[in-house]
Motif scaffolding. Structure first.
Motif, PDB file in Angstrom:
ATOM      1  N   GLY C  25       0.785  -1.212   0.000  1.00  0.00           N
ATOM      2  CA  GLY C  25       0.000   0.000   0.000  1.00  0.00           C
ATOM      3  C   GLY C  25       0.822   1.268   0.000  1.00  0.00           C
ATOM      4  O   GLY C  25       0.303   2.324   0.286  1.00  0.00           O
ATOM      5  N   ALA C  26       2.136   1.139  -0.283  1.00  0.00           N
ATOM      6  CA  ALA C  26       2.972   2.333  -0.222  1.00  0.00           C
ATOM      7  C   ALA C  26       2.934   3.071  -1.548  1.00  0.00           C
ATOM      8  O   ALA C  26       2.649   2.499  -2.588  1.00  0.00           O
ATOM      9  CB  ALA C  26       4.403   1.957   0.124  1.00  0.00           C
ATOM     10  N   LYS C  27       3.215   4.355  -1.469  1.00  0.00           N
ATOM     11  CA  LYS C  27       3.277   5.195  -2.658  1.00  0.00           C
ATOM     12  C   LYS C  27       4.486   4.782  -3.490  1.00  0.00           C
ATOM     13  O   LYS C  27       5.558   4.492  -2.946  1.00  0.00           O
ATOM     14  CB  LYS C  27       3.420   6.648  -2.205  1.00  0.00           C
ATOM     15  CG  LYS C  27       2.793   7.656  -3.123  1.00  0.00           C
ATOM     16  CD  LYS C  27       2.680   8.977  -2.364  1.00  0.00           C
ATOM     17  CE  LYS C  27       2.636  10.162  -3.306  1.00  0.00           C
ATOM     18  NZ  LYS C  27       2.586  11.423  -2.553  1.00  0.00           N
ATOM     19  N   HIS C  28       4.305   4.751  -4.802  1.00  0.00           N
ATOM     20  CA  HIS C  28       5.408   4.329  -5.677  1.00  0.00           C
ATOM     21  C   HIS C  28       6.459   5.441  -5.754  1.00  0.00           C
ATOM     22  O   HIS C  28       6.132   6.578  -6.079  1.00  0.00           O
ATOM     23  CB  HIS C  28       4.865   4.027  -7.064  1.00  0.00           C
ATOM     24  CG  HIS C  28       5.907   3.533  -7.994  1.00  0.00           C
ATOM     25  ND1 HIS C  28       6.449   2.267  -7.892  1.00  0.00           N
ATOM     26  CD2 HIS C  28       6.558   4.138  -9.012  1.00  0.00           C
ATOM     27  CE1 HIS C  28       7.365   2.120  -8.836  1.00  0.00           C
ATOM     28  NE2 HIS C  28       7.457   3.236  -9.520  1.00  0.00           N
ATOM     29  N   PRO C  29       7.718   5.122  -5.420  1.00  0.00           N
ATOM     30  CA  PRO C  29       8.732   6.182  -5.428  1.00  0.00           C
ATOM     31  C   PRO C  29       9.142   6.587  -6.848  1.00  0.00           C
ATOM     32  O   PRO C  29       9.231   5.746  -7.734  1.00  0.00           O
ATOM     33  CB  PRO C  29       9.908   5.537  -4.691  1.00  0.00           C
ATOM     34  CG  PRO C  29       9.727   4.073  -4.853  1.00  0.00           C
ATOM     35  CD  PRO C  29       8.269   3.827  -5.006  1.00  0.00           C
ATOM     36  N   TYR C 162      13.564   5.201  -3.864  1.00  0.00           N
ATOM     37  CA  TYR C 162      12.841   4.977  -2.608  1.00  0.00           C
ATOM     38  C   TYR C 162      13.518   5.733  -1.463  1.00  0.00           C
ATOM     39  O   TYR C 162      12.850   6.403  -0.667  1.00  0.00           O
ATOM     40  CB  TYR C 162      12.799   3.474  -2.322  1.00  0.00           C
ATOM     41  CG  TYR C 162      12.427   3.109  -0.912  1.00  0.00           C
ATOM     42  CD1 TYR C 162      11.102   3.120  -0.500  1.00  0.00           C
ATOM     43  CD2 TYR C 162      13.409   2.761   0.021  1.00  0.00           C
ATOM     44  CE1 TYR C 162      10.760   2.786   0.807  1.00  0.00           C
ATOM     45  CE2 TYR C 162      13.079   2.419   1.311  1.00  0.00           C
ATOM     46  CZ  TYR C 162      11.756   2.431   1.704  1.00  0.00           C
ATOM     47  OH  TYR C 162      11.427   2.107   2.987  1.00  0.00           O
ATOM     48  N   ILE C 163      14.845   5.643  -1.386  1.00  0.00           N
ATOM     49  CA  ILE C 163      15.570   6.351  -0.324  1.00  0.00           C
ATOM     50  C   ILE C 163      15.287   7.849  -0.408  1.00  0.00           C
ATOM     51  O   ILE C 163      14.960   8.511   0.590  1.00  0.00           O
ATOM     52  CB  ILE C 163      17.096   6.101  -0.450  1.00  0.00           C
ATOM     53  CG1 ILE C 163      17.417   4.612  -0.391  1.00  0.00           C
ATOM     54  CG2 ILE C 163      17.870   6.880   0.614  1.00  0.00           C
ATOM     55  CD1 ILE C 163      17.190   3.969   0.928  1.00  0.00           C
ATOM     56  N   TYR C 164      15.394   8.365  -1.636  1.00  0.00           N
ATOM     57  CA  TYR C 164      15.200   9.800  -1.842  1.00  0.00           C
ATOM     58  C   TYR C 164      13.801  10.226  -1.405  1.00  0.00           C
ATOM     59  O   TYR C 164      13.633  11.174  -0.632  1.00  0.00           O
ATOM     60  CB  TYR C 164      15.418  10.116  -3.326  1.00  0.00           C
ATOM     61  CG  TYR C 164      15.237  11.565  -3.691  1.00  0.00           C
ATOM     62  CD1 TYR C 164      16.287  12.469  -3.562  1.00  0.00           C
ATOM     63  CD2 TYR C 164      14.018  12.032  -4.180  1.00  0.00           C
ATOM     64  CE1 TYR C 164      16.125  13.797  -3.902  1.00  0.00           C
ATOM     65  CE2 TYR C 164      13.848  13.363  -4.523  1.00  0.00           C
ATOM     66  CZ  TYR C 164      14.905  14.245  -4.384  1.00  0.00           C
ATOM     67  OH  TYR C 164      14.742  15.559  -4.716  1.00  0.00           O
ATOM     68  N   ASP C 165      12.799   9.493  -1.876  1.00  0.00           N
ATOM     69  CA  ASP C 165      11.421   9.884  -1.567  1.00  0.00           C
ATOM     70  C   ASP C 165      11.084   9.666  -0.090  1.00  0.00           C
ATOM     71  O   ASP C 165      10.348  10.445   0.502  1.00  0.00           O
ATOM     72  CB  ASP C 165      10.439   9.102  -2.450  1.00  0.00           C
ATOM     73  CG  ASP C 165      10.409   9.646  -3.864  1.00  0.00           C
ATOM     74  OD1 ASP C 165      10.830  10.808  -4.039  1.00  0.00           O
ATOM     75  OD2 ASP C 165       9.984   8.927  -4.771  1.00  0.00           O
ATOM     76  N   VAL C 253      22.803  11.323  -0.458  1.00  0.00           N
ATOM     77  CA  VAL C 253      22.890  10.108   0.355  1.00  0.00           C
ATOM     78  C   VAL C 253      22.279   8.932  -0.410  1.00  0.00           C
ATOM     79  O   VAL C 253      22.772   7.800  -0.318  1.00  0.00           O
ATOM     80  CB  VAL C 253      22.266  10.315   1.754  1.00  0.00           C
ATOM     81  CG1 VAL C 253      20.752  10.166   1.721  1.00  0.00           C
ATOM     82  CG2 VAL C 253      22.878   9.348   2.754  1.00  0.00           C
ATOM     83  N   ALA C 254      21.247   9.208  -1.213  1.00  0.00           N
ATOM     84  CA  ALA C 254      20.663   8.125  -2.019  1.00  0.00           C
ATOM     85  C   ALA C 254      21.686   7.631  -3.028  1.00  0.00           C
ATOM     86  O   ALA C 254      21.818   6.424  -3.273  1.00  0.00           O
ATOM     87  CB  ALA C 254      19.395   8.608  -2.724  1.00  0.00           C
ATOM     88  N   GLN C 255      22.438   8.551  -3.613  1.00  0.00           N
ATOM     89  CA  GLN C 255      23.437   8.150  -4.597  1.00  0.00           C
ATOM     90  C   GLN C 255      24.599   7.406  -3.921  1.00  0.00           C
ATOM     91  O   GLN C 255      25.116   6.428  -4.453  1.00  0.00           O
ATOM     92  CB  GLN C 255      23.953   9.360  -5.373  1.00  0.00           C
ATOM     93  CG  GLN C 255      24.876   8.957  -6.487  1.00  0.00           C
ATOM     94  CD  GLN C 255      24.948   9.970  -7.619  1.00  0.00           C
ATOM     95  OE1 GLN C 255      25.252   9.616  -8.722  1.00  0.00           O
ATOM     96  NE2 GLN C 255      24.664  11.220  -7.358  1.00  0.00           N
ATOM     97  N   PHE C 256      24.976   7.871  -2.743  1.00  0.00           N
ATOM     98  CA  PHE C 256      26.024   7.166  -1.996  1.00  0.00           C
ATOM     99  C   PHE C 256      25.593   5.734  -1.685  1.00  0.00           C
ATOM    100  O   PHE C 256      26.359   4.778  -1.860  1.00  0.00           O
ATOM    101  CB  PHE C 256      26.334   7.918  -0.696  1.00  0.00           C
ATOM    102  CG  PHE C 256      27.153   7.118   0.279  1.00  0.00           C
ATOM    103  CD1 PHE C 256      28.495   6.872   0.040  1.00  0.00           C
ATOM    104  CD2 PHE C 256      26.573   6.592   1.433  1.00  0.00           C
ATOM    105  CE1 PHE C 256      29.249   6.118   0.928  1.00  0.00           C
ATOM    106  CE2 PHE C 256      27.312   5.842   2.320  1.00  0.00           C
ATOM    107  CZ  PHE C 256      28.653   5.597   2.069  1.00  0.00           C
TER     108      PHE C 256
END
Lengths: 483, 190, 299
Positions: C25-29, C162-165, C253-256
């Motif tokens: 049920g999570a929002k698609h990143p 996903y991390i970013y969102d 941080v998402a890219q790292f």
């Protein structure tokens, strides 16, 4: 074909010397060089070659990965990531091995559908077909064992679900389960034996493949017409170079698709959950097997009802194994005298329906069985409360505001609560049940009856004549691209 | 449209071109197999984590005079020996010309940060150059005929500079790649 | 045979559908606008961003999240953010040594009297973990275990997106009342109540219905997690002077983490290019060979 004369002529002195002692070059020459092969084989017939290449790829990369893998619950996950990070080219070897399993299955399914379509299981090739079924069964076992090794969440809990199937067997089930696992649940003992067997089975597969090829070379290849070779000179060409180059081309094209996955989407066919280290305390939300086992998983879950003394759980397990077991007896279920469905217009339609059913079963296997495909009506709200007499009562609403107003209007002593009443729907479960029915009906009803009732088209007299008839401009010495 | 697979006449006509394309294809196949072989071979070379863990700092102040300590780096043994004055003298006085593997004692030492030599500390590999056994030394109570180490496997005697003096070993105990980080700490790397 | 092609196409479609199944049920990143530079067959990591991302990890994430599969040396290895051709051996890279030396880790070797001492880390050591074990991590975080971030981008649908969102997906603090209530007025109508120590995020896998006062058939997507919002503008001071907006920090941080999840990604893509080119040429050669050999055989 069977009993074709050996055309091997040892040339050098050494070849002559070896030929009287170990005629291996003669065997290779007669089996893979000068073997008379029907000249009308299309690209669907290249998947045997593709499969042998993938067996080699899997065994070679597997042996190499085993040099770096640690079969211990405390180290397995990290050792796989160490392969990805520190071992020279380890990332390549692992991705080739993991995606290789998927492509191995893709190829084997095409190979099996081809056999079903062209009637390659019919006399005199029943043993050839059964050996193929054994190979498929061994592949499923190997893939299942191998999937546990990365020791991710899916590895642990997927294996747990499958092993629990054995627990459904009456009386001895629990005992078998404990024996398989080496304990009450999956643990280090399980991982180590799975690793050992995962290393062993591919060599068993290789052995059965040798028998499979042997059984192929006694009657010779079937072909798209299903008509046996009548005149070797007119109907066949030597395997080499004609089919080595054709198979080679098909193999490279298949490898091209494979490489696209290995290098650009290596994790697309896997599950994100398997990059989470196995935790026996938490089962992931969506337990599904790898894509290539989804149709069987769907059949397992389609059985939700008891029949007489057999409960649904056991029945599901029986249905799932029966779905593979039925393949073994196909040669005797199909009563038609005509091999190829090219000349069986009605059977052909049922066959395409069967292929579609298998694909849809895969879709069902990947989905939540209770999810609606076609909703019939909309979900409603139910307010449950106890009335002034203290009896349980309920009222159903369409609109939330009305339901909320009613609930809030009740006194505190009513203990009102609101819940969703799911609308009836055509769900994945229903679709799975229909498809499972068709899957078994295809083998157990359609093939036996249709063979007796159907009026097939006229078969060509020979492979050669069939080729001539298909040639648009007979007489020009230009090769046509294979279909 | 011909009945027979390939007629000889056509073979002759197209011989050159046919050969050419087949040779190129065959070469491409052979080249591909050769390239595929490389990752399969290279994967057996030391992995990045193995290479990374291949150096060690050792505190030499803790080696007792006349004794040695042994350290493992990447699974390989190394000797760090604190030599007595007598042992240093014996190492220096040896006639290097007559040795199997001529080396002076000074050639087997590494200067400290200030450029001087510290003859009391000798660092050598702990692997006999004959067949890879680990020789015994002062801690085991057997220093061989020349006061250094003795390899009990096949009877090689090393002197107090780690040079081979007697027995089957072909060369001296190798001196590893090491440097003085400070006066009391050395860093040995493979 | 067009039918056969249809079957193949359907099979391919099925494979894709199967793999993309069930996101809950999570929002698609969707990730940052314009995507990440490492996406696609020719994508490469932006080293400066990965470097900044490491700083964000160190200064923000590392106080709770371990990265047990990462070693300091990885930062200076080829493909790593601090790789310097002058130091082919990452162990000698002074930056890497400095990063390692800032962390005190418990030695795995006992000292002379048998005790385990803290010592400065070396490049060959794994990243320092914030807690000695999972039990300590749970105890310090209200019973919730902060997941190890080594392969987090491979372990979550959507990866770096996903991390970013997730980092930016928390509701604004102004929208949350003192009782932890969040009013929804637009796409959803009702009130969501955060339990103490729980934070709503639409990108988190979970279930909002139990905490939802409103139509249960239209509850907002997402779930609750035990991590409070971490990124606010200026939380870190970037060494390279880049302005540390929260979008910038989430992007970095998402890219790292995407790099850390698969440090060999760049090698893989460039090797893939050579392999695909070779296979294409080889397939072409085989095709011509095939045509030559079969030219006089109708089949």
């Amino acid at each position: 074909m069977s009993g074709h004369e050996s055309t091997y002529e040892p040339k050098t002195g050494f070849e002559k010397w070896l030929d009287t002692r170990l005629p291996l070059p003669r065997l290779v020459h007669d089996s893979f060089v000068d073997f008379p092969t029907p000249k009308n084989l299309n690209y669907w017939y290249t998947f045997g070659g593709i499969l042998s290449i993938f067996l080699v790829i899997q065994i070679v990369t597997g042996i190499v990965l085993a040099m770096h893998y640690t079969a211990d619950v405390d180290h397995a996950f990290a050792s796989v990531e160490r392969i990805m990070r520190d071992v020279p080219y380890g990332w390549l070897l692992r991705y080739v091995h993991a995606n290789g399993a998927s492509f191995f299955f893709l190829a084997v399914y095409v190979h099996m559908f081809r056999g079903l379509y062209y009637g390659s299981y019919k006399a005199p090739r029943e043993v050839l077909w059964i050996l193929g079924c054994i190979i498929f069964l061994l592949m499923v076992a190997t893939a299942f064992l191998g999937y546990m090794l990365p020791w991710g969440q899916m590895s642990l809990h997927g294996a747990n679900v499958i092993v629990n199937l054995f627990g459904a067997i009456p009386l001895v089930g629990e005992g078998i389960k404990t024996w398989l696992l080496g304990g009450p649940s999956i643990g280090n003992a399980t991982l180590q034996r799975f690793f050992s067997l995962h290393y062993l089975l591919p060599f068993v597969i290789a052995g059965v493949v040798i028998l499979h090829v042997w059984a192929l070379h006694v009657p010779g290849n079937n072909n798209p017409t299903g008509v046996e070779v009548k005149d070797t000179r007119k109907d066949t060409v030597p395997f080499h170079p004609y089919y080595t180059v054709k198979d080679g081309f098909a193999i490279v094209v298949f490898l091209l698709i494979f490489a696209a996955f290995v290098f650009y989407m290596p994790n697309v066919l896997g599950h994100a959950d398997n990059y989470v280290e196995a935790d026996p305390l938490v089962t992931p939300a969506h337990i599904v097997p790898e894509w290539y086992l989804l149709p069987f998983y769907a059949i397992l879950r389609a059985i939700t009802f008891d029949i007489g003394p057999i409960d649904a759980k056991l029945l599901g397990v029986i249905a799932m194994f029966a779905a593979i077991a039925v393949l073994f007896v196909v040669p005797w279920l199909d009563t038609s005298r005509v091999k190829s469905m090219r000349y069986r217009p009605v059977a052909r339609q049922f066959f395409f329906g069967f292929v579609a059913a298998c694909l849809l079963l895969g879709w069902v296997g990947a989905s939540n069985p209770d999810d609606p495909i076609i909703p019939l009506g909309s979900d409603k709200l139910v307010v449950e409360y106890s009335d002034e007499n203290g009896l349980a009562a309920a009222r159903t609403f369409e609109v939330y505001d009305e339901a909320a107003a009613f609930r809030d209007g009740l006194g505190e002593e009513a203990g009102a609560s609101m819940a969703v009443q799911k609308a009836p729907a055509f769900t994945f479960l229903h679709l799975g049940q229909i498809l499972t029915l068709y899957y078994f009906a295809y083998f157990l009803v359609i093939l036996p009856l249709l063979g007796l009732r159907e009026r097939p088209d006229e078969e060509p007299d020979s492979i050669h004549k069939s080729v001539l008839a298909r040639e648009p401009s007979a007489g020009t010495p230009i090769a046509q691209p294979a279909e | 449209m011909t009945d027979t697979p390939v007629t000889d006449a056509h073979d002759d006509i197209d011989e050159d071109r046919r050969n050419f394309i087949h040779i190129v294809t065959g070469m491409a196949a052979a080249g591909g197999v050769a390239v595929i072989a490389w990752p399969l071979i290279d994967q057996m070379n030391p992995a990045a984590d193995t290479k990374a863990a291949s150096s060690l700092d050792v505190d030499i102040s803790k080696v007792p005079e006349g004794g040695e300590i042994r350290v493992l780096i990447g699974g390989q043994p190394f000797f760090i020996r604190h030599r007595t004055q007598a042992e240093i003298a014996s190492a220096r006085n040896a006639n290097t010309q007559s040795l199997r593997d001529p080396q002076t004692d000074e050639e087997r030492l590494v200067p400290t940060p200030d450029g001087a030599y510290n003859p009391a500390i000798l660092v050598t590999s702990g692997v006999c150059t004959h067949l890879g056994c680990v020789p015994v030394g002062p801690a085991q109570g057997n220093v061989g005929d020349y006061g250094g180490w003795y390899c009990a496997c096949h009877g090689s005697h090393y002197d107090t500079s780690g040079r081979i003096r007697k027995g089957p070993a072909p060369s001296n105990l190798p001196v590893p790649d090491y440097r003085y980080v400070s006066d009391t700490v050395i860093n040995i790397s493979l | 045979m067009t039918r056969s092609k249809l079957i193949l196409a359907a099979l391919a479609g099925l494979v894709i559908a199967g793999s993309a199944s069930a996101a809950g049920g999570a929002k698609h990143p969707h990730g940052p606008e314009g995507g990440f530079p490492f996406e696609g067959p020719f994508g490469r990591f932006e080293d400066e961003s990965v470097q900044r991302g490491y700083q964000v990890y160190r200064e923000v994430c590392a106080s709770c999240h371990s990265m047990k599969l990462m070693h300091y040396r990885n930062l200076g290895e080829p493909g790593g953010p601090f790789y310097d051709p002058e130091y082919p051996n990452a162990n000698d890279n002074p930056l890497v040594k400095a990063f390692a030396a800032q962390d005190e880790i418990l030695s795995s070797q006992p000292n002379d009297v048998g005790d385990y001492e803290y010592r400065p880390a070396r490049p060959s050591d794994p990243f320092k973990s914030p807690y000695p074990n999972d039990a300590a991590a749970r105890a310090a975080n209200g019973g919730a275990l902060p997941p190890d971030l080594s392969v987090i981008t491979k372990a979550r649908h959507g990866g770096a997106d996903y991390i970013y969102d997730l980092m930016l997906g928390y509701p604004d603090p102004g929208e949350i009342s003192d009782d932890g209530e969040i009013e929804f007025r637009e796409d959803y109508h009702g009130t969501l109540t955060q339990a103490p120590g729980q934070y709503y995020n639409p990108y988190m896998e979970g279930d909002t219905i139990p905490a939802w006062e409103g139509d249960p058939r239209h509850a907002p997507p997402g779930g609750f997690l035990a991590m409070a919002p971490q990124l606010m503008d200026g939380r870190v001071t970037y060494m390279d002077g880049t302005e540390a907006t929260k979008e910038q920090m989430a992007y970095d941080v998402a890219q790292f983490l995407a790099w850390a999840g698969e440090p060999k990604q760049t090698n893989r893509k460039s090797a893939g290019l050579a392999v695909m080119a070779y296979l294409l040429i080889f397939a072409g050669l085989l095709w011509f060979s095939y045509k030559r050999i079969w030219r006089n055989v109708s089949h």
